[in-house]
Scaffold this motif. Structure first.
Motif, PDB file in Angstrom:
ATOM      1  N   ASN A 248       0.839  -1.192   0.000  1.00 55.83           N
ATOM      2  CA  ASN A 248       0.000   0.000   0.000  1.00 55.83           C
ATOM      3  C   ASN A 248       0.878   1.249   0.000  1.00 55.83           C
ATOM      4  O   ASN A 248       1.962   1.275   0.581  1.00 55.83           O
ATOM      5  CB  ASN A 248      -0.903  -0.008   1.246  1.00 55.83           C
ATOM      6  CG  ASN A 248      -1.734   1.258   1.377  1.00 55.83           C
ATOM      7  OD1 ASN A 248      -2.635   1.509   0.591  1.00 55.83           O
ATOM      8  ND2 ASN A 248      -1.424   2.071   2.384  1.00 55.83           N
ATOM      9  N   ASN A 714      -5.064   6.539  -0.976  1.00 51.46           N
ATOM     10  CA  ASN A 714      -4.129   5.409  -0.912  1.00 51.46           C
ATOM     11  C   ASN A 714      -4.591   4.317  -1.864  1.00 51.46           C
ATOM     12  O   ASN A 714      -5.771   4.215  -2.224  1.00 51.46           O
ATOM     13  CB  ASN A 714      -4.016   4.856   0.508  1.00 51.46           C
ATOM     14  CG  ASN A 714      -5.241   4.079   0.944  1.00 51.46           C
ATOM     15  OD1 ASN A 714      -6.268   4.672   1.279  1.00 51.46           O
ATOM     16  ND2 ASN A 714      -5.146   2.749   0.959  1.00 51.46           N
ATOM     17  N   GLY A 716      -3.246   0.184  -3.611  1.00 49.25           N
ATOM     18  CA  GLY A 716      -2.256  -0.875  -3.566  1.00 49.25           C
ATOM     19  C   GLY A 716      -2.781  -2.171  -4.121  1.00 49.25           C
ATOM     20  O   GLY A 716      -3.779  -2.223  -4.845  1.00 49.25           O
TER      21      GLY A 716
END
Length: 721
Positions: A248, A714, A716
């Protein structure tokens, strides 16, 4: 010879009695095991003839019956009734296993462990709110390194930042101060007897099976650290062979790498392992030379071992290691208003271990658990450096059983909390608390369940105290359920409050003539559920007598002291929760109202407790399809809250926070992107974070009442291998 009528009748009954005795067969034992999905079901009502027995924690009910064929009827709320036949043999034991099917409900069956009885949540008299594994996993991709977010988005809980310098925060349960909440891991105090404000930021959620939350006084269950409630983090059990990796990155320079290993039991042994590395850069969002986002570097590792022989004996062992360096305060050559630099740093090392063993003594389950935790801190506040070490030792033994509708638990515990400081040894303490406790749940005609518990703690400093708790569950017509609960609690004060954790202990005078804090709380809630809807409303109230507060020792000195306040802290409020589910869509609506008052530090009159918003609202909508992935949209409202010693304003500006999560599944790979605070709400858009002068306790920042890091994105990848 004439025979009287009475003689003939007497001989007739005599012959009948002799025949009855000669025809009577020896009794045998019928042992009925009730289970669902290969798991024992307790509090099931088993009826044979005119006898009824309720199953205990092992799911068993025993009968002493004449030999022959009998009919066995099983009834349990939340399950379909089941009738079967059994043949009882002479002078022997007949064992019958009866599988019962759960009635379709809104969510999967959840068993709670925090109340010690391992009861289905629907049957627990004490209201326990549970975040299941799916909810925890959703939040894990938002903040892989900390459990703060899933707790903050739970009705009745508020994660309050206590130090904007380092981001430290604690959990306020139904408006009560964060120090009153006890944080446990598998019912063990692996994070200390009084979890520090930095602890929530150091616990990763990836290995959690569920989170159990008991709101209100829980001292009758867990002693003098659970005055405001209990948050029990239950670890995932190994069910399949699995390997996972999560990577992440955030728009603020954060990076996370975590792995998860899971191996189901083979020859009785299984294991799980969680490890991770988490990094964050310092960020000055508003350009004032003060870090709005502190930097940190953290490594953590937690293996867990499981053993079960399938015959009532099991062992669970957990080990943990964590090290972190966190930095905040002024950045590079920036200064605070007095012209000096003020860096703030915290280095933490924590090691812990816990063990839980279970076995049978006759038909009674016995549990033995214990843990040890040690952690050290190196904390810098500007030019002041403090070093300390804390330890928590814990042991507990319980025995449980069932009889005639009662499910009881009795046990003893011993906990020791040790604190040692190099710079301020006058504040060192050692608390040793042996305890005895008991609990009984009684089922009345499958419609009412009453639970009574009590605990006697003998504190080496604050003396002995007994705390009872009484709860009741009433099943009403039309699928309504009502719960009532009330209890008392005690909290053993320490040098640590929200303020002292933020500014350190160097200015704090030794605790003298401090009394224990005493509390009473009560709650009542009404719930209704169907296959697609769950609704629950709760009202609650609490009173804390002799609460402690931090104040200046005298106007002529900078020294601080902790004292008891002569007036109680009073809190009342309500919660509303609605869950709706249909097909691939789900919607959760929450509202919390809190009105909490305490005595002001300076004016000594009653005021609203600072940083406690009266109204908070949550709206979370999800769409999820197993083969494709999930999309989540959320909105959270924070209403008006009073502020403490803020030179810029007396109350905050209410605000909404919006977020969106998209997760795409491609076989063993999951790609995710998450955006928090889409509207870019920041406290520093209204006022500076830095004060023009230090506060009475030494802080350079005002309290945080809104986000100071603004919008965060964020994303990921999470994959199995």
């Amino acid at each position: 010879m004439r025979i009287s009528q009475s003689f003939i009748l007497g001989m007739f009954f005599f012959i009948l009695s002799i025949s009855s005795i000669e025809g009577q067969q020896p009794n045998g034992t019928l042992l009925v095991q009730i289970q669902s999905d290969s798991r024992p079901v307790e509090q099931a009502q088993v009826t044979v003839g005119d006898r009824t027995v309720f199953t205990g924690a092992t799911g068993e009910a025993a009968f002493d019956l004449p030999a022959g064929t009998v009919e066995v009827r099983v009834e349990r709320y939340g399950f379909k009734p089941r009738t079967t036949e059994a043949v009882v043999v002479e002078t022997g034991t007949t064992r019958v296993v009866v599988d019962i099917e759960a009635v379709a409900v809104l969510k999967e069956e959840i068993t709670v462990t925090a109340t010690r009885t391992e009861t289905r949540i629907e049957d627990e008299p004490l209201r326990v709110e549970v975040l299941n594994q799916e909810e925890v996993e959703e939040k894990a991709v938002m903040t892989p390194g900390a459990i703060a977010m899933p707790l903050n988005e739970t009705s009745g809980l508020r994660v309050q930042v206590t130090s904007p310098s380092l981001g430290a925060a604690n959990v306020r349960v139904q408006g009560l101060r964060g120090r009153y909440a006890q944080l446990l891991s598998d019912a063990l105090p692996l994070y200390g007897g009084q979890t520090g404000s930095i602890g929530l930021l150091q616990i990763p959620p990836l290995d959690l099976g569920q989170v159990e939350i008991i709101k209100g006084v829980a001292s009758a269950l867990y002693g003098p650290s659970a005055l405001g409630g209990v948050i029990n983090l239950v670890s995932r059990r190994p069910l399949r062979s699995e390997r996972q990796m999560l990577l992440n990155a955030t728009s603020h320079g954060g990076e996370d790498a975590a792995f998860w290993l899971e191996e189901p039991p083979q020859n009785g042994f299984g294991y799980t392992m969680l490890g991770g590395a988490h990094f964050q850069e310092q960020r000055d969002i508003d350009g004032d030379g003060w870090a709005n986002v502190p930097s940190y570097r953290r490594l953590d590792l937690r293996p867990r071992l499981f053993w079960d022989n399938g015959k009532g004996r099991s062992v669970f062992a957990t080990f943990g290691a964590m090290t972190e360096d966190r930095k905040g305060g002024t950045i590079r050559n920036a200064t605070v208003p007095d012209g000096r630099r003020f860096p703030e740093e915290l280095a933490t090392e924590r090691f812990d271990g816990g063990l839980l063993g279970r076995f049978l003594v006759g038909t009674h389950p016995v549990s033995v658990r214990g843990s040890v935790m040690t952690q050290s801190h190196r904390h810098q506040f500007g030019e002041v450096l403090e070093r300390d070490r804390g330890e928590t030792w814990f042991g507990e033994t319980t025995i449980s059983g069932t009889a005639k509708g009662h499910t009881w638990v009795a046990g003893s515990a011993l906990q020791a909390d040790v604190y040692r400081s190099r710079g301020v040894p006058a504040l060192n303490y050692t608390y040793v608390v042996p305890a005895l406790f008991a609990q009984d749940e009684y089922v009345v005609a499958s419609l009412v369940t009453v639970s009574a518990s009590g605990r006697l703690d003998i504190h080496n400093k604050y003396g002995a105290f007994f705390n009872p708790r009484l709860s009741a569950l009433v099943r009403l017509p039309q699928k309504f359920t009502a719960r009532l609960s009330s209890g008392t609690g005690v909290f053993a004060p320490t040098p640590f409050t929200e303020q002292t954790e933020a500014v350190g202990l160097s200015k704090l005078m030794p605790l003298k003539n401090i009394r224990r804090e005493r509390s009473w709380s009560a709650s009542g809630d009404l719930g209704w559920s169907s296959a697609h809807v769950e609704v629950n409303g709760t009202i609650f109230g609490s009173v804390i007598h002799d609460p402690v507060m931090l104040r200046r020792a005298s106007p002529a000195t900078d020294a601080l002291e902790i004292v008891n306040v002569h007036e109680p802290t009073r809190t009342m409020g309500s919660e509303f929760l609605a869950r709706l589910h249909g097909g691939d869509f789900g919607l959760v609506l929450t509202h919390t109202f809190v009105h909490s008052t305490e005595i002001d530090r300076e004016k000594l009159d009653r005021q609203l407790v600072p940083l406690t918003p009266e109204h908070t609202v949550g709206i979370v909508g999800t769409w999820e399809r197993e083969a494709w992935g999930r999309i989540g949209i959320e909105a959270f409202y924070t209403g008006v809250q009073t502020l403490d010693d803020n030179p810029y304003r007396r109350s905050n500006v209410p605000y909404w926070l919006f977020g969106i999560l998209v997760e795409r599944r491609l076989g063993p790979v999951r790609l995710f992107v998450n955006a928090e605070n889409l509207a870019n709400i920041r406290q520093t858009k209204h006022d500076p974070l830095l004060r023009p002068a230090r506060s009475f306790d030494g802080q350079w920042t005002v309290d945080q009442w809104a986000p100071i890091d603004g919008r965060v994105i964020n994303g990921g990848i999470r994959f199995k291998f």
